[in-house]
Design an enzyme around this catalytic site. Structure first.
Site, PDB file in Angstrom:
ATOM      1  N   SER A   1      -9.538   2.072   2.907  1.00 48.25           N
ATOM      2  CA  SER A   1      -8.577   2.657   1.968  1.00 48.25           C
ATOM      3  C   SER A   1      -7.703   1.912   1.339  1.00 48.25           C
ATOM      4  CB  SER A   1      -7.879   3.808   2.922  1.00 48.25           C
ATOM      5  OG  SER A   1      -7.034   3.156   3.881  1.00 48.25           O
TER       6      SER A   1
ATOM      7  N   LYS B   1       0.789  -1.202  -0.010  1.00 44.78           N
ATOM      8  CA  LYS B   1      -0.087  -0.013  -0.125  1.00 44.78           C
ATOM      9  C   LYS B   1       0.833   1.228   0.070  1.00 44.78           C
ATOM     10  CE  LYS B   1      -3.979   2.019   2.639  1.00 44.78           C
ATOM     11  NZ  LYS B   1      -4.734   1.637   3.943  1.00 44.78           N
TER      12      LYS B   1
ATOM     13  N   SER C   1     -10.040  -0.370   7.009  1.00 42.97           N
ATOM     14  CA  SER C   1      -9.356  -0.036   5.653  1.00 42.97           C
ATOM     15  C   SER C   1      -8.612  -1.340   5.017  1.00 42.97           C
ATOM     16  CB  SER C   1      -8.240   0.918   5.787  1.00 42.97           C
ATOM     17  OG  SER C   1      -8.785   2.214   5.937  1.00 42.97           O
TER      18      SER C   1
END
Lengths: 439, 471
Positions: B152, B77, B176
């Site tokens: 996210s 990420k 997330s």
């Protein structure tokens, strides 16, 4: 109208830990090439986290203990949010409602107590320099200082005059130096002073409804000058029936005045909240007791002991305890002197009068010097009388001066006599004999 | 089709020299090239470095080295600092920022032999649950690119679901990891706060952020957790507790498993989702677990607490992007970040602190105690991960609290710092994945993983598991 000073003090002391407060960078930044003592943490790069320096916390608590404070058994760090280009994270890690230490005091010579409100730990900021670079105005940032541990010591508004402030500062400096936690060197910015100054009409009690904070003061003398200037400035305003503005002012060294920097309208809201990156700290009684054991004897205790144990005057003891290494040197000499019958008073007198460089001299050497200086050769009565007679006949003018009342001349004659002997002789005995002959 | 393998299979293949890490990596890179225009899971692809890494890994494999992730292509990420590779957190402000250091998670993965494929897309600054607020364009759900992947860690979840990689690393503040895992039909493990180091992860809600894996199987998540977990001297909030052999312990069967189910977690949940999760709970009962009905606080209270604490921390965490450094002015903050900064700044302001932050902290303690009480009676709690299926593209428009509502069922356990996992339990009639969460006490990753593994094993031959996204 007569007014009384209402004054409190905030002092920042930079600790001399090896590493910075929240990272492993060297904290020894003074005079180093800019931005060479930095890492992602003290540069505040995204994702970096602070890990508190155990030594710094220990030293902060020691400062608290030395200032007779209570130690909070539960403490934490908080974020103080404000914008400034020298602040790499956009907030400073400090302590808000649970400082490491609180409610202490320092006692001045007069016996007056100056209350210590709190002693807390925080980090230093980077340093901005405004300079010309390639002909253009530029602001340069050096982050070497960013994250260096600072201890902030806040007093109650207990000072009645500039002299008290100066004495307090000297004592505080002495204490942190005794603890060996800071060099407390004003010139290197190890100690920074911010007085809060306001005036109160004589006879009134309670705190005035305004206060003026003065920054940029880098010597003990300048604090006094800033206070004197503010007293004058604020008196004039009050005399006109007005109230001085609540503001931050900067000290201007060139003419010993202060200048407005920031008014109340721009007062910052620091939006303190608990630093989520550092878990709260629990401090145990055991831990505090351990720290107390590690702490050296503090100046006030040492002074009292010197007076008591070595039968010194407070004045002499004060000089000898001003710096810890001097006090230690003195005591080492006393110890070495015992063997040679040299007492503490003789040593104290020698150190105070001769001001030897104690970094160059061993205690044993100093003792030997005193031994030599006090050794008196045995001079026969006849030999002494013979020499005295010779000198008295040679020094006709001096003898006449003495007889006409100029008695100080006797020391000159003593010297003349002593010079005739290759060895050191007892000057008291010479003086005695001279006097008896002159009468 | 090597890219479809999970970690366990890929490790076996590499070990047996059935294929090389270079072949495995190339298969992933090909898949990325083939599908990423549609999915847009990546912010930065590190093809050259990946191939170089794979070559290195192959050498090590030949020399008999055995590291837990040796030669395994993984996506990271984009909020994890990667030395020499730009790290933007999908935010324009950090568009050109190249960290000079690795986050602890990335350092550990590298030391375990990982091949990094690239940096995955996310909601800018991790502010969101859709990946639609990325400053570099939204990621799409591989199962239906008209739908959102969640967020996210949307890029991470999508990269796993689309078989662009073998596994992914994401981070969770509240949902997330688990929510995008649910929407994309993959496994997503959110470790206990403090189990995995946050050092080098662009901070969102500092008292909540927890890095974790997104994988194709429960076992893979256990293996990655084993690599990541542990105290870090660079993160004072990491726990000194011992790290379990998660990869082995996961396969142990929990004896006398007691599962808690709270009706509050089924209120307003999409009927198809609720039905699948209840079906899974029944299956556990059949397998011998005891189902205990418990009463937890209505998760809606967690929204307020979470919103205040997270926004307050965000307002402070984003202060360093002051326009002086990083090359971008403050105007380049997106709408969502600006909203959060203003909200948080207000909540911390003098005169409001007690009313907001302080009160929220107190309620947070109440929620922590509520879970503590529940875990006196049960080993784990099972609930839907998300109240809805993956929502259509555009759903976040004009929905300032979109994330908080989408994550309502994972927020309470996040603010309590608990461990949790999302596992896929099937598909809706519309062919969108359905996720179920298993919540455990702090540092009970083993129980969570074991419970998840049991379901996965029991259902491994079911038809829905054979589905593949059409891209």
């Amino acid at each position: 109208m007569k007014y009384n000073l209402v004054c409190g003090l905030e002092v920042h002391v930079e600790l001399r830990t090896k590493s910075k407060m929240f990272c492993a960078c060297s904290a020894d930044y003074f005079g180093k090439e800019p931005n060479t003592h930095t890492c992602p943490v003290c540069l505040g790069l995204p994702g970096t986290l602070p890990v508190p320096n155990k030594k710094a916390i220990e030293w902060c608590i020691m400062v608290g203990l030395a200032l007779n404070c209570e130690i909070n058994l539960f403490s934490k760090f908080d974020r103080k949010n404000y914008f400034y280009a020298d602040l790499s994270k956009g907030y400073q890690i400090s302590q808000y409602d649970l400082p490491f230490a609180k409610n202490g005091h320092i006692i001045l010579k007069s016996g007056k107590k100056i209350g210590i409100t709190r002693v807390h730990m925080e980090e230093d900021t980077g340093k901005l320099t405004h300079a010309q670079v390639n002909g253009e105005n530029a602001s340069l940032i050096d982050f070497n200082r960013s994250g260096v541990p600072l201890v902030e010591i806040v007093t109650e508004p207990d000072f009645d005059n500039a002299e008290e402030v100066k004495e307090y500062l000297q004592r505080l400096q002495q204490i942190v130096r005794y603890l060996n936690v800071s060099d407390a060197d004003m010139e290197k910015g190890n100690m920074r002073l911010e007085p809060n100054i306001s005036l109160r009409r004589e006879g009134q009690t309670g705190l005035p409804d305004y206060k003026v904070e003065v920054k940029n003061i880098n010597s003990f003398n300048f604090v006094g000058k800033a206070i004197e200037f503010e007293i004058k400035r604020q008196t004039e305003i009050l005399d006109q029936g007005e109230k001085p503005a609540q503001e931050t002012r900067g000290f201007v060294e060139s003419n010993s005045s202060t200048k407005s920097q920031r008014s109340k309208e721009d007062a910052q809201d620091y939006r303190y909240f608990p630093e989520p990156d550092i878990p709260p700290l629990r401090i145990t009684k055991n831990y505090i007791d351990g720290l107390k054991e590690q702490m050296p004897e503090l100046p006030s205790a040492k002074l009292a002991r010197f007076v008591e144990e070595y039968d010194l005057s407070t004045y002499d003891a004060e000089i000898l305890t001003r710096e810890k290494n001097m006090a230690d040197f003195f005591e080492a000499c006393v110890n070495d002197g015992k063997e040679f019958g040299i007492n503490a008073k003789q040593i104290a007198n020698y150190i105070i009068n001769k001001k030897p460089d104690i970094n160059e001299l061993l205690p044993a050497q100093l003792v030997q010097t005193i031994v030599q200086a006090t050794k008196v050769a045995d001079v026969g009565e006849d030999k002494l009388n013979e020499i005295i007679d010779k000198i008295l006949s040679e020094q006709e003018k001096a003898v006449n001066d003495f007889k006409s009342g100029k008695e100080t001349v006797i020391m000159f004659l003593v010297g003349q006599v002593m010079r005739q002997f290759p060895e050191k002789i007892d000057s008291g005995k010479v003086k005695e004999s001279l006097l008896s002959k002159l009468k | 089709m090597l890219n479809k393998l999970n970690i366990k299979q890929a490790r076996e293949g590499l070990k047996n020299k059935d294929f090389s890490s270079v072949e495995l990596t190339k298969a992933c890179l090909d898949r990325i090239k083939e599908t990423d225009e549609k999915v847009h899971a990546f912010v930065t692809l590190t093809e050259t470095e990946a191939l170089r890494g794979a070559q290195e890994a192959d050498k090590l494999i030949l020399s008999g080295q055995d590291l837990p992730l040796l030669g395994i292509p993984i996506t990271i990420k984009d909020n994890f600092s990667t030395q020499g590779t730009r790290t933007t957190a999908s935010a324009k402000v950090l568009e050109d920022y190249i960290p000079p250091f690795d986050s602890t998670v990335v350092a550990k993965l590298k030391a375990s032999g990982m091949v990094m494929l690239g940096k995955t897309n996310m909601d800018a600054w991790a502010h969101g649950s859709s990946t639609e607020t990325s400053d570099f364009g939204s990621t799409k759900n591989p199962w239906n690119t008209e739908h959102l992947p969640g967020g996210s860690s949307g890029g991470a979840a999508a990269s796993v679901a689309a078989d662009q990689c073998i596994a992914a690393i994401g981070s969770e503040t509240a949902g997330s990891i688990r929510q995008p895992a649910a929407w994309c039909g993959v496994v997503g493990l959110k470790p206990t706060y403090g189990r995995v180091s946050r050092y080098g992860v662009v901070a969102m809600g500092s008292s909540l952020d927890s890095p974790g894996p997104l994988t194709k199987t429960v076992e893979d998540s256990a293996l990655i957790l084993e690599v990541l977990a542990g105290q870090d001297k660079l993160d004072a909030t990491t726990s000194p507790k011992d790290v379990s052999k998660y990869s082995e312990d996961t396969k142990l069967k929990t004896k006398n498993l007691v599962i808690g189910v709270s009706e509050e977690y089924f209120n307003g949940v999409d009927p198809e989702v609720a039905e699948r999760v209840k079906g899974a709970i029944k299956l556990y009962e059949k397998m011998g677990a005891k189902i205990e009905t418990i009463k937890l606080f209505d998760p809606k209270y967690a929204i307020d607490v979470y919103t205040i604490i997270q926004r307050s921390e965000v307002s402070s965490n984003l202060a360093r992007y002051d326009g002086v450094r990083y090359g971008s002015a403050r105007q380049s903050f997106g709408e969502e970040a600006k909203r959060r900064i203003m909200f948080g700044t207000h909540a911390l302001s003098s005169g409001y602190y007690d009313q907001y932050y302080n009160k929220a902290s107190k309620v947070r303690t109440v929620i922590i105690d509520d879970f503590k009480k529940a875990f006196e009676k049960v080993d784990v709690i099972i609930a839907p991960t998300s109240p809805s299926l993956a929502l259509p593209v555009g759903a976040t428009k004009d929905a300032a609290m979109f994330g908080e509502l989408a994550d309502i069922l994972v927020e309470p356990s996040s603010i309590a710092g608990l461990s949790g996992i999302n596992i896929p339990v099937g598909f809706s009639n519309s062919n969108l994945p359905i996720g179920m969460q298993i919540i455990g006490p702090q540092f009970a990753e083993c129980s969570v993983l074991q419970t998840a593994y049991e379901y996965e094993q029991e259902t491994k031959d079911e038809d829905w598991r054979k589905k593949e996204p059409e891209l």
